[in-house]
Design a protein around this motif. Structure first.
Motif, PDB file in Angstrom:
ATOM      1  N   ILE A   1       0.852  -1.193   0.000  1.00 26.70           N
ATOM      2  CA  ILE A   1       0.000   0.000   0.000  1.00 26.70           C
ATOM      3  C   ILE A   1       0.888   1.243   0.000  1.00 26.70           C
ATOM      4  CG2 ILE A   1      -1.664   1.349   1.346  1.00 26.70           C
ATOM      5  CD1 ILE A   1      -2.811  -1.275   2.380  1.00 26.70           C
ATOM      6  N   LEU A   2       1.897   1.226   0.853  1.00 28.21           N
ATOM      7  CA  LEU A   2       2.826   2.350   0.968  1.00 28.21           C
ATOM      8  C   LEU A   2       3.633   2.542  -0.317  1.00 28.21           C
ATOM      9  CD1 LEU A   2       3.893   4.492   2.928  1.00 28.21           C
ATOM     10  CD2 LEU A   2       5.551   2.802   3.744  1.00 28.21           C
ATOM     11  N   ILE A   3       4.135   1.463  -0.884  1.00 27.01           N
ATOM     12  CA  ILE A   3       4.939   1.548  -2.108  1.00 27.01           C
ATOM     13  C   ILE A   3       4.113   2.101  -3.264  1.00 27.01           C
ATOM     14  CG2 ILE A   3       6.156   0.187  -3.861  1.00 27.01           C
ATOM     15  CD1 ILE A   3       6.877  -1.772  -1.541  1.00 27.01           C
ATOM     16  N   THR A   4       2.886   1.623  -3.411  1.00 31.25           N
ATOM     17  CA  THR A   4       2.032   2.039  -4.527  1.00 31.25           C
ATOM     18  C   THR A   4       1.713   3.528  -4.450  1.00 31.25           C
ATOM     19  OG1 THR A   4       1.035  -0.168  -4.630  1.00 31.25           O
ATOM     20  CG2 THR A   4      -0.150   1.620  -5.715  1.00 31.25           C
ATOM     21  N   LEU A   5       1.302   3.988  -3.280  1.00 31.28           N
ATOM     22  CA  LEU A   5       0.926   5.399  -3.116  1.00 31.28           C
ATOM     23  C   LEU A   5       2.128   6.326  -3.311  1.00 31.28           C
ATOM     24  CD1 LEU A   5      -1.525   5.177  -0.072  1.00 31.28           C
ATOM     25  CD2 LEU A   5      -2.103   5.561  -2.479  1.00 31.28           C
ATOM     26  N   ALA A   6       3.250   6.002  -2.663  1.00 39.05           N
ATOM     27  CA  ALA A   6       4.429   6.871  -2.772  1.00 39.05           C
ATOM     28  C   ALA A   6       4.978   6.883  -4.195  1.00 39.05           C
ATOM     29  CB  ALA A   6       5.499   6.412  -1.787  1.00 39.05           C
ATOM     30  N   SER A   7       4.920   5.742  -4.882  1.00 42.11           N
ATOM     31  CA  SER A   7       5.374   5.698  -6.280  1.00 42.11           C
ATOM     32  C   SER A   7       4.524   6.607  -7.154  1.00 42.11           C
ATOM     33  CB  SER A   7       5.306   4.264  -6.814  1.00 42.11           C
ATOM     34  OG  SER A   7       6.217   3.426  -6.158  1.00 42.11           O
ATOM     35  N   PHE A   8       3.219   6.582  -6.940  1.00 43.97           N
ATOM     36  CA  PHE A   8       2.305   7.413  -7.724  1.00 43.97           C
ATOM     37  C   PHE A   8       2.575   8.903  -7.506  1.00 43.97           C
ATOM     38  CE2 PHE A   8      -1.717   9.813  -7.883  1.00 43.97           C
ATOM     39  CZ  PHE A   8      -2.023   9.662  -9.229  1.00 43.97           C
ATOM     40  N   PHE A   9       2.787   9.309  -6.271  1.00 43.05           N
ATOM     41  CA  PHE A   9       2.956  10.736  -5.971  1.00 43.05           C
ATOM     42  C   PHE A   9       4.310  11.288  -6.403  1.00 43.05           C
ATOM     43  CE2 PHE A   9      -0.618   9.975  -2.979  1.00 43.05           C
ATOM     44  CZ  PHE A   9      -1.453  11.000  -3.425  1.00 43.05           C
ATOM     45  N   GLN A  10       5.240  10.425  -6.830  1.00 43.30           N
ATOM     46  CA  GLN A  10       6.499  10.939  -7.376  1.00 43.30           C
ATOM     47  C   GLN A  10       6.262  11.811  -8.601  1.00 43.30           C
ATOM     48  OE1 GLN A  10      10.170   7.989  -7.035  1.00 43.30           O
ATOM     49  NE2 GLN A  10       8.345   6.870  -7.654  1.00 43.30           N
ATOM     50  N   PHE A  11       5.183  11.536  -9.325  1.00 39.97           N
ATOM     51  CA  PHE A  11       4.883  12.300 -10.539  1.00 39.97           C
ATOM     52  C   PHE A  11       4.692  13.779 -10.232  1.00 39.97           C
ATOM     53  CE2 PHE A  11       2.164  13.978 -13.894  1.00 39.97           C
ATOM     54  CZ  PHE A  11       2.763  13.471 -15.043  1.00 39.97           C
ATOM     55  N   PHE A  12       4.250  14.097  -9.011  1.00 39.18           N
ATOM     56  CA  PHE A  12       3.915  15.475  -8.646  1.00 39.18           C
ATOM     57  C   PHE A  12       5.020  16.158  -7.844  1.00 39.18           C
ATOM     58  CE2 PHE A  12       0.028  12.936  -8.952  1.00 39.18           C
ATOM     59  CZ  PHE A  12      -0.632  13.624  -9.955  1.00 39.18           C
ATOM     60  N   ALA A  13       6.180  15.502  -7.702  1.00 32.86           N
ATOM     61  CA  ALA A  13       7.290  16.105  -6.968  1.00 32.86           C
ATOM     62  C   ALA A  13       7.843  17.294  -7.739  1.00 32.86           C
ATOM     63  CB  ALA A  13       8.377  15.067  -6.718  1.00 32.86           C
ATOM     64  N   ASP A  14       7.969  18.427  -7.052  1.00 31.82           N
ATOM     65  CA  ASP A  14       8.442  19.650  -7.702  1.00 31.82           C
ATOM     66  C   ASP A  14       9.898  19.960  -7.407  1.00 31.82           C
ATOM     67  OD1 ASP A  14       5.995  20.290  -8.927  1.00 31.82           O
ATOM     68  OD2 ASP A  14       5.238  21.170  -7.062  1.00 31.82           O
ATOM     69  N   ASN A  15      10.467  19.309  -6.414  1.00 26.83           N
ATOM     70  CA  ASN A  15      11.855  19.594  -6.062  1.00 26.83           C
ATOM     71  C   ASN A  15      12.515  18.337  -5.510  1.00 26.83           C
ATOM     72  OD1 ASN A  15      11.320  19.557  -3.068  1.00 26.83           O
ATOM     73  ND2 ASN A  15      10.054  21.320  -3.625  1.00 26.83           N
ATOM     74  N   ALA A  16      13.825  18.435  -5.318  1.00 26.48           N
ATOM     75  CA  ALA A  16      14.595  17.260  -4.891  1.00 26.48           C
ATOM     76  C   ALA A  16      14.181  16.776  -3.503  1.00 26.48           C
ATOM     77  CB  ALA A  16      16.084  17.578  -4.919  1.00 26.48           C
ATOM     78  N   MET A  17      13.861  17.712  -2.601  1.00 23.77           N
ATOM     79  CA  MET A  17      13.483  17.323  -1.245  1.00 23.77           C
ATOM     80  C   MET A  17      12.206  16.482  -1.239  1.00 23.77           C
ATOM     81  SD  MET A  17      14.021  17.136   1.923  1.00 23.77           S
ATOM     82  CE  MET A  17      15.359  18.285   2.252  1.00 23.77           C
ATOM     83  N   GLU A  18      11.202  16.884  -2.001  1.00 18.85           N
ATOM     84  CA  GLU A  18       9.956  16.115  -2.081  1.00 18.85           C
ATOM     85  C   GLU A  18      10.226  14.720  -2.641  1.00 18.85           C
ATOM     86  OE1 GLU A  18       7.097  18.275  -4.341  1.00 18.85           O
ATOM     87  OE2 GLU A  18       6.917  19.912  -2.882  1.00 18.85           O
ATOM     88  N   LEU A  19      11.093  14.666  -3.641  1.00 22.48           N
ATOM     89  CA  LEU A  19      11.420  13.380  -4.248  1.00 22.48           C
ATOM     90  C   LEU A  19      12.147  12.480  -3.252  1.00 22.48           C
ATOM     91  CD1 LEU A  19      11.046  11.961  -6.943  1.00 22.48           C
ATOM     92  CD2 LEU A  19      13.260  12.883  -7.658  1.00 22.48           C
ATOM     93  N   VAL A  20      13.068  13.050  -2.510  1.00 21.90           N
ATOM     94  CA  VAL A  20      13.801  12.275  -1.499  1.00 21.90           C
ATOM     95  C   VAL A  20      12.842  11.696  -0.465  1.00 21.90           C
ATOM     96  CG1 VAL A  20      15.394  12.475   0.453  1.00 21.90           C
ATOM     97  CG2 VAL A  20      16.033  13.413  -1.770  1.00 21.90           C
ATOM     98  N   LEU A  21      11.899  12.517   0.025  1.00 20.95           N
ATOM     99  CA  LEU A  21      10.953  12.064   1.043  1.00 20.95           C
ATOM    100  C   LEU A  21      10.053  10.944   0.514  1.00 20.95           C
ATOM    101  CD1 LEU A  21       9.945  15.469   2.685  1.00 20.95           C
ATOM    102  CD2 LEU A  21      11.462  13.711   3.613  1.00 20.95           C
ATOM    103  N   LEU A  22       9.572  11.097  -0.716  1.00 19.65           N
ATOM    104  CA  LEU A  22       8.715  10.068  -1.305  1.00 19.65           C
ATOM    105  C   LEU A  22       9.477   8.755  -1.503  1.00 19.65           C
ATOM    106  CD1 LEU A  22       6.721  12.172  -3.930  1.00 19.65           C
ATOM    107  CD2 LEU A  22       5.752  10.943  -1.967  1.00 19.65           C
ATOM    108  N   ARG A  23      10.711   8.868  -1.928  1.00 25.04           N
ATOM    109  CA  ARG A  23      11.489   7.647  -2.152  1.00 25.04           C
ATOM    110  C   ARG A  23      11.919   7.000  -0.837  1.00 25.04           C
ATOM    111  NH1 ARG A  23      12.472   6.248  -7.086  1.00 25.04           N
ATOM    112  NH2 ARG A  23      14.305   4.986  -6.554  1.00 25.04           N
ATOM    113  N   ILE A  24      12.034   7.768   0.216  1.00 30.62           N
ATOM    114  CA  ILE A  24      12.258   7.182   1.537  1.00 30.62           C
ATOM    115  C   ILE A  24      11.039   6.349   1.944  1.00 30.62           C
ATOM    116  CG2 ILE A  24      12.435   7.696   4.008  1.00 30.62           C
ATOM    117  CD1 ILE A  24      14.319   9.987   3.286  1.00 30.62           C
ATOM    118  N   LEU A  25       9.824   6.874   1.681  1.00 32.41           N
ATOM    119  CA  LEU A  25       8.597   6.128   1.985  1.00 32.41           C
ATOM    120  C   LEU A  25       8.529   4.839   1.160  1.00 32.41           C
ATOM    121  CD1 LEU A  25       5.914   8.965   2.216  1.00 32.41           C
ATOM    122  CD2 LEU A  25       6.870   7.623   4.100  1.00 32.41           C
ATOM    123  N   ILE A  26       8.905   4.938  -0.117  1.00 34.02           N
ATOM    124  CA  ILE A  26       8.947   3.738  -0.960  1.00 34.02           C
ATOM    125  C   ILE A  26       9.908   2.720  -0.362  1.00 34.02           C
ATOM    126  CG2 ILE A  26       9.665   2.831  -3.201  1.00 34.02           C
ATOM    127  CD1 ILE A  26       8.714   5.474  -4.437  1.00 34.02           C
TER     128      ILE A  26
END
Length: 454
Positions: free
Chosen positions: A93-118
């Protein structure tokens, strides 16, 4: 043959349910390989678009590995208390949601946080996936099934390279489509995992014997029984991993795992950049060749796991990898063809021996703390690989390629020493014997000294 004769779970024949559990776990490793592989290609677009410094390149590249460290440690420990199946589903559940929201990452910090969740989700799955399959699988097939994780992971990694290469044609924003594409296999695995049963061995460890027996009879066979239907009396905790009887195998599993994955992830996360720096690649061809060798090596690793002893396979591989990476570190830049041959050999054996990271930890710990043990070994490996992946672009930038490769060679030498000193032999043992569940079992008995091992 008498159909009413009882068979122990460790000796049960392979059936459709075993294949299903293996498939669900393999699918997770395909997703893992895809997620960790796609970031390397995405970074070729992210670096100029977001103007990433070497520091941020390292953070983005290692963020999922940081999450893997946390997820393996925390979710593996939790699963020993609440059960394997809950984490088996929650992680995706966590992997699917965080993977999807990577599309909306606007900066490196957001991407780092999402990939940590993944990574947290992947880490939890590493702990319970290996554990679930180990606890259901007959010993005759356990090594092959657990070792096959590496093959499927490699297919996912190679698939990410191929898909990423073609998505590059979509322009500067192609990295968004690359990263969000991992949500597709994650969602498929999530849906298929709903309704999977709890591990009967875990239920036995909690004294829920009737539930365990019903699951075994329903999914494995009506005449199949648990190897030991006695509830475990001791109150094992995470600290038990460092008790007198377990500390050696705990340290071994952490260290050998770390020493394999640091060079693996450091090199292959940034493979396109490394090949260019070494003067080995001016196009996609060399990269694709090495990815193909990764697949061949992973399949070869299954054959080696079947044919040779776990201990011998691990030690000989560490020695070979240390020698080949050392040669890559000292060869002159104009020895291109020789370097490609050595890099190919290194890639083949690295991929093959990586099969053992799915085998040793799952066979080394008692049921009541198996997920904690697998989780700890995985988390330490991912912490090491995260540090290595983070430092690699900085090291290449500041020190150069040769000193960086020599540092990774030193890691492999440490792995060689640790394996010679402490690697057990678990090939011919039942899960209870291999993990020390039986009264007369201990780590020293796992070193090959008699005819029960191969």
């Amino acid at each position: 043959m008498n159909q009413n004769k009882t068979i122990k779970l460790d000796d049960a024949p392979l059936n459709k349910f075993h294949v299903k559990i293996a498939g669900l776990t393999f699918g997770a490793h395909f997703t893992d390989g895809y997620i960790l592989g796609i970031i390397g290609i995405a970074l070729t677009l992210l670096k100029p678009e977001m103007e990433l410094s070497p520091l941020w390149v390292g953070l983005v590249g290692s963020s999922a590995l940081i999450g893997l460290f946390l997820g393996s440690l925390i979710l593996g420990w939790i699963s020993d208390f609440i059960g394997r199946q809950k984490i088996f589903v929650f992680s995706f559940i966590l992997i699917t949601l965080a993977s999807f929201f990577q599309f909306f990452a606007d900066n490196a910090m957001e991407l780092v946080l999402l990939r940590i969740l993944i990574g947290i989700g992947l880490g939890g799955d590493y702990s319970v996936g290996h554990t679930m399959l180990a606890e259901f699988s007959p010993r005759k097939y356990r090594g092959v099934l657990l070792g096959s994780f590496s093959v499927i992971w490699t297919f996912g990694y190679v698939a990410s390279s191929i898909i990423g290469f073609y998505l590059l044609k979509m322009g500067p924003d192609a990295w968004k489509w690359m990263l969000v594409s991992s949500a597709i296999p994650a969602l498929i695995i999530l849906i298929l995992r709903i309704g999977t049963p709890e591990s009967p061995r875990w239920l036995i460890s909690k004294g829920r014997i009737d539930e365990a027996s019903q699951i075994v009879k329903k999914y494995v066979g009506k005449n199949v029984v648990l190897d030991d239907e006695t509830p475990i009396k001791n109150n094992a905790s995470f600290s038990s991993l460092f008790s007198k009887n377990l500390r050696k195998r705990t340290i071994f599993n952490c260290l050998f795992f770390v020493c394999l994955v640091i060079p693996y992830f450091a090199i292959y996360t940034f493979l396109p950049d490394i090949l260019n720096t070494m003067g080995l690649s001016e196009n996609f061809g060399t990269d694709l060749l090495l990815n193909g060798i990764l697949v061949v090596g992973a399949i070869l690793g299954i054959l080696f796991t079947i044919k040779y002893s776990r201990r011998g396979f691990l030690i000989s591989s560490f020695i070979f990898l240390s020698i080949t990476l050392f040669l890559l570190s000292i060869l002159p830049d104009n020895a291109n063809m020789f370097m490609i041959v050595i890099f190919a050999a290194f890639t083949l054996i690295m991929s093959a021996v990586s099969n053992l990271v799915g085998v040793f930890p799952a066979e080394s710990f008692p049921t009541e703390i198996r997920s904690s043990g697998v989780g700890l070994a995985t988390s330490m490996s991912r912490l090491g690989s995260a540090v290595g992946t983070f430092l690699l672009p900085i090291s290449i930038s500041e020190l150069g390629m040769s000193p960086t490769m020599l540092a990774l060679t030193a890691v492999l030498v440490i792995g060689t020493i640790v394996s010679i000193a402490w690697a057990p032999e678990t090939k011919a043992l039942t899960l209870s014997e291999a993990s020390g569940n039986s009264e007369n079992s201990n780590l020293d008995n796992l070193i090959p000294k008699n005819k029960k091992t191969v």
